[in-house]
Every structure is written in C-alpha cells, then in structure tokens.
Scaffold this motif. Structure first.
Motif, short mmCIF file in Angstrom:
data_model
loop_
_atom_site.label_atom_id
_atom_site.label_comp_id
_atom_site.label_asym_id
_atom_site.label_seq_id
_atom_site.Cartn_x
_atom_site.Cartn_y
_atom_site.Cartn_z
N VAL A 88 2.86 -11.68 -1.67
CA VAL A 88 1.65 -10.78 -1.07
C VAL A 88 0.97 -11.71 -0.06
O VAL A 88 0.12 -11.41 0.83
CB VAL A 88 0.64 -10.42 -2.03
CG1 VAL A 88 1.28 -9.26 -2.98
CG2 VAL A 88 0.43 -11.30 -3.12
N CYS A 121 1.62 -3.71 -5.65
CA CYS A 121 2.51 -4.95 -5.68
C CYS A 121 2.92 -4.79 -7.13
O CYS A 121 2.46 -3.96 -7.83
CB CYS A 121 1.71 -5.97 -5.42
SG CYS A 121 0.37 -6.55 -6.41
N LEU A 174 8.73 -3.87 1.15
CA LEU A 174 8.30 -3.71 2.68
C LEU A 174 7.49 -2.05 2.84
O LEU A 174 6.92 -1.96 3.62
CB LEU A 174 9.65 -3.72 3.37
CG LEU A 174 9.59 -3.43 4.98
CD1 LEU A 174 8.53 -4.31 5.35
CD2 LEU A 174 10.82 -3.71 5.75
N TYR A 226 -5.02 -6.88 -4.67
CA TYR A 226 -3.70 -6.80 -3.81
C TYR A 226 -3.02 -5.43 -4.15
O TYR A 226 -2.70 -4.96 -5.32
CB TYR A 226 -2.62 -7.93 -4.61
CG TYR A 226 -3.11 -9.14 -4.12
CD1 TYR A 226 -2.83 -9.92 -2.95
CD2 TYR A 226 -4.26 -10.01 -5.05
CE1 TYR A 226 -3.44 -11.41 -2.93
CE2 TYR A 226 -4.57 -11.36 -4.74
CZ TYR A 226 -4.15 -11.82 -3.72
OH TYR A 226 -4.56 -13.20 -3.59
N TYR A 246 4.38 -9.41 -5.66
CA TYR A 246 5.23 -9.28 -4.60
C TYR A 246 5.20 -7.58 -4.12
O TYR A 246 4.70 -6.84 -5.09
CB TYR A 246 6.82 -9.56 -5.07
CG TYR A 246 7.06 -11.00 -5.22
CD1 TYR A 246 7.43 -11.87 -4.16
CD2 TYR A 246 6.80 -11.66 -6.49
CE1 TYR A 246 7.60 -13.26 -4.69
CE2 TYR A 246 7.03 -12.71 -7.06
CZ TYR A 246 7.36 -13.71 -6.08
OH TYR A 246 7.65 -14.95 -6.37
N ARG A 247 5.49 -7.44 -3.02
CA ARG A 247 5.32 -6.24 -2.21
C ARG A 247 6.58 -5.67 -1.76
O ARG A 247 7.05 -6.37 -0.75
CB ARG A 247 4.20 -6.06 -1.50
CG ARG A 247 3.67 -4.54 -0.95
CD ARG A 247 2.53 -4.68 -0.10
NE ARG A 247 1.32 -5.04 -0.75
CZ ARG A 247 0.61 -5.99 -0.67
NH1 ARG A 247 0.98 -7.17 0.39
NH2 ARG A 247 -0.31 -6.45 -1.18
N ASN A 306 8.41 -9.10 -0.21
CA ASN A 306 7.57 -10.08 0.17
C ASN A 306 6.63 -10.56 -0.80
O ASN A 306 6.00 -9.80 -1.56
CB ASN A 306 6.92 -9.81 1.56
CG ASN A 306 7.89 -9.57 2.65
OD1 ASN A 306 8.31 -10.57 3.05
ND2 ASN A 306 7.92 -8.35 2.98
N GLN A 365 2.86 -14.43 1.32
CA GLN A 365 3.65 -14.89 2.14
C GLN A 365 3.96 -16.68 1.83
O GLN A 365 4.15 -17.37 2.65
CB GLN A 365 3.64 -14.91 3.69
CG GLN A 365 3.16 -13.63 4.21
CD GLN A 365 4.67 -12.79 3.95
OE1 GLN A 365 5.70 -13.10 4.15
NE2 GLN A 365 4.47 -11.34 3.70
N ASP A 389 5.91 -0.23 0.77
CA ASP A 389 4.32 -0.41 0.58
C ASP A 389 3.44 -1.32 1.35
O ASP A 389 2.24 -1.37 1.02
CB ASP A 389 4.33 -1.12 -0.84
CG ASP A 389 5.13 0.01 -1.87
OD1 ASP A 389 4.74 1.15 -1.75
OD2 ASP A 389 5.84 -0.45 -2.81
N GLU A 390 3.99 -2.02 2.23
CA GLU A 390 3.17 -2.56 3.25
C GLU A 390 2.10 -1.71 4.08
O GLU A 390 0.98 -2.03 4.32
CB GLU A 390 3.78 -3.77 4.30
CG GLU A 390 4.85 -4.49 3.38
CD GLU A 390 3.73 -5.87 2.88
OE1 GLU A 390 2.70 -5.84 3.37
OE2 GLU A 390 4.45 -6.59 2.47
N GLN A 391 2.57 -0.44 4.17
CA GLN A 391 1.82 0.53 4.91
C GLN A 391 0.59 1.17 3.95
O GLN A 391 0.91 1.13 3.02
CB GLN A 391 2.85 1.44 5.65
CG GLN A 391 3.35 2.21 4.72
CD GLN A 391 4.60 3.31 5.39
OE1 GLN A 391 3.98 4.19 6.17
NE2 GLN A 391 5.92 3.18 4.99
#
Length: 255
Positions: free
Chosen positions: A108, A69, A124, A66, A121-122, A106, A110, A126-128
């Motif tokens: 990881v 996170c 926003l 993951y 958890y991550r 979020n 959902q 770091d989603e990219q």
C-alpha cells in the motif's frame, strides 16, 4: 559489453576480495504487466472475493485507513489452502511476488516486496475508487481457472523469490535467504570448481541488476575488472577491438 534486455546477478569485488562489494541501483524489473500475470491477478482477486470476501477490506493502522487491501500472512494462508501444488509458505511468498513484480499486487505504501507478515497489499483492480465486484460469470471463471493459474505461478514463483532475495542489501539477508542462494549456485557450471566455502561467501555479495534497455554498456574494454556477471535471462554482445562476437553462447537461464 552491451546488454540486450537482460537480467543478471553481479558479483562485485574490490581488489578481488569477496569481503567488500559495490552497491548498484536496482531498476524495476518490468514496467507494464504481461497479459498472463494481469489475468492471474484478476483470477486470484475474484476467487478471494468469491470464497473469502472478508480478506479484501478497508483496514486501519496508526490512525490511517488503507482502502480495500489484504494482509500478507492471510494471502499466504489462503493460497496454501487452494492447491496441492503449493507446498510451503516460502513457495507461496514467491508466487505472490510474481504479481508484485509486475504491479498487479502492490504494497500500500510501495515500500516492501511481498512478505509473509502483517503488511498491507492491494490488487491493481482495487487501486481505483469503487472497484467493481466480480459478476457471477467472473466468479465461475475464477473457479474454473484458479488451479491452472496457481500451477503457472508455482512454476515461475521460485525465480521471482530469488530476485526478491538478491534485491535485498546483502547485510539484510536471512540465513534462509543465503541458503536459497547457495542452492542455486550449485547449479551454475561456471562455479562448479569453487569450494563450498567460497560459494557460501558468494551468497553474501551477489546483487541483482536489471537492464531493460537494449544497448546498455555494462563495462568497457580496458577497464579494471570489478564485477563478474551471471546472466539469468537475456543476452549480451561482447565487442573486442571493434569486433562484435556472437552473443548466443552468452545467453544463459540458470535460475
């Protein structure tokens, strides 16, 4: 009755018995993060990367990696160390839940609300892929703003924590969850005539509903009553025999 951008707690009964209830679908509270919470998420992420960068990293669990996170328990530990306004782990959970409700943080997969557990958890940002690290100026800004940010989250965190509890199926609520609901029910004037026993029974059947679309019909005149609503935020229009009653007196903010 029509709902106008409302949040409510619903007591659902069958033959007016508190021992059974009707499950309802729970819709997402907010679709687009507010600027205030987006900013709060950025400040907290930058502060973590500045003060404890090891907390945000790639992690492995069950042979799956993951990316970038954090762990729920570590986020709670960290928040409690940052400000005297954070008094307990429960309070910190509510503060992180504010970010999760708006999609700024979020789980990881959902699958979970924010929990003080070994869950990933991550942020926003770091989603990219290859999310940029904060610049020196951004680190300085986070240092300057973090106390105000935590104060704001501490003020709105209890409501987010309450919504999180009410989203749980009643059978999955803990003793602590039920006690938190009970304490809130004590502040609702419409329930003041009820006995302690009845209020405690209510903690096991209350469910949360969110109606983000104005004009949603909650129920129609003449239908058998199966639910009783407590409006947390928003308003409703009551229409009786085609006449719209004023909704202002029905706008509550009790929790």
């Amino acid at each position: 009755m029509n709902g106008n951008l409302g949040l409510c707690v619903c007591v659902c009964v069958s033959s007016f018995s508190f021992s059974s209830f009707i499950h309802s679908f729970i819709h997402s509270l907010l679709q687009v993060p507010s600027e205030k919470i987006l900013r709060a998420g950025k400040i907290l992420r930058n502060a973590i990367l500045s003060r404890a960068p090891h907390m945000i990293r790639d992690r492995k669990y069950h042979l799956k990696t993951y990316k970038q996170c954090c762990v729920g328990t570590e986020l709670v530990d960290w928040m409690m160390q940052q400000s005297p306004c954070v008094h307990s782990r429960t309070q910190a959970v509510g503060m992180w839940q504010v970010l999760l409700e708006e999609g700024v943080l979020n789980h990881v997969d959902q699958e979970h609300n924010f929990q003080d557990k070994y869950l990933f958890y991550r942020f926003l940002d770091d989603e990219q892929e290859d999310a940029p690290l904060p610049s020196e100026d951004e680190k300085k800004e986070s240092d300057e703003e973090i106390q105000d940010t935590l104060l704001v989250l501490s003020q709105i965190g209890p409501d987010a924590h309450m919504r999180m509890i009410l989203r749980k199926p009643p059978g999955q609520r803990t003793v602590d969850d039920l006690e938190i609901i009970y304490e809130e029910l004590l502040h609702i004037k419409a329930l003041s005539h009820l006995s302690t026993t009845v209020k405690r029974e209510l903690t096991g059947v209350l469910i949360f509903e969110s109606h983000a679309k104005a004009g949603t019909v909650l129920f129609n005149q003449g239908e058998e009553g199966t639910s009783w609503y407590i409006i947390l935020k928003g308003s409703v229009n009551v229409v009786i025999y085609g006449k719209v009653l004023s909704s202002s007196f029905l706008t509550l903010n009790t929790m």
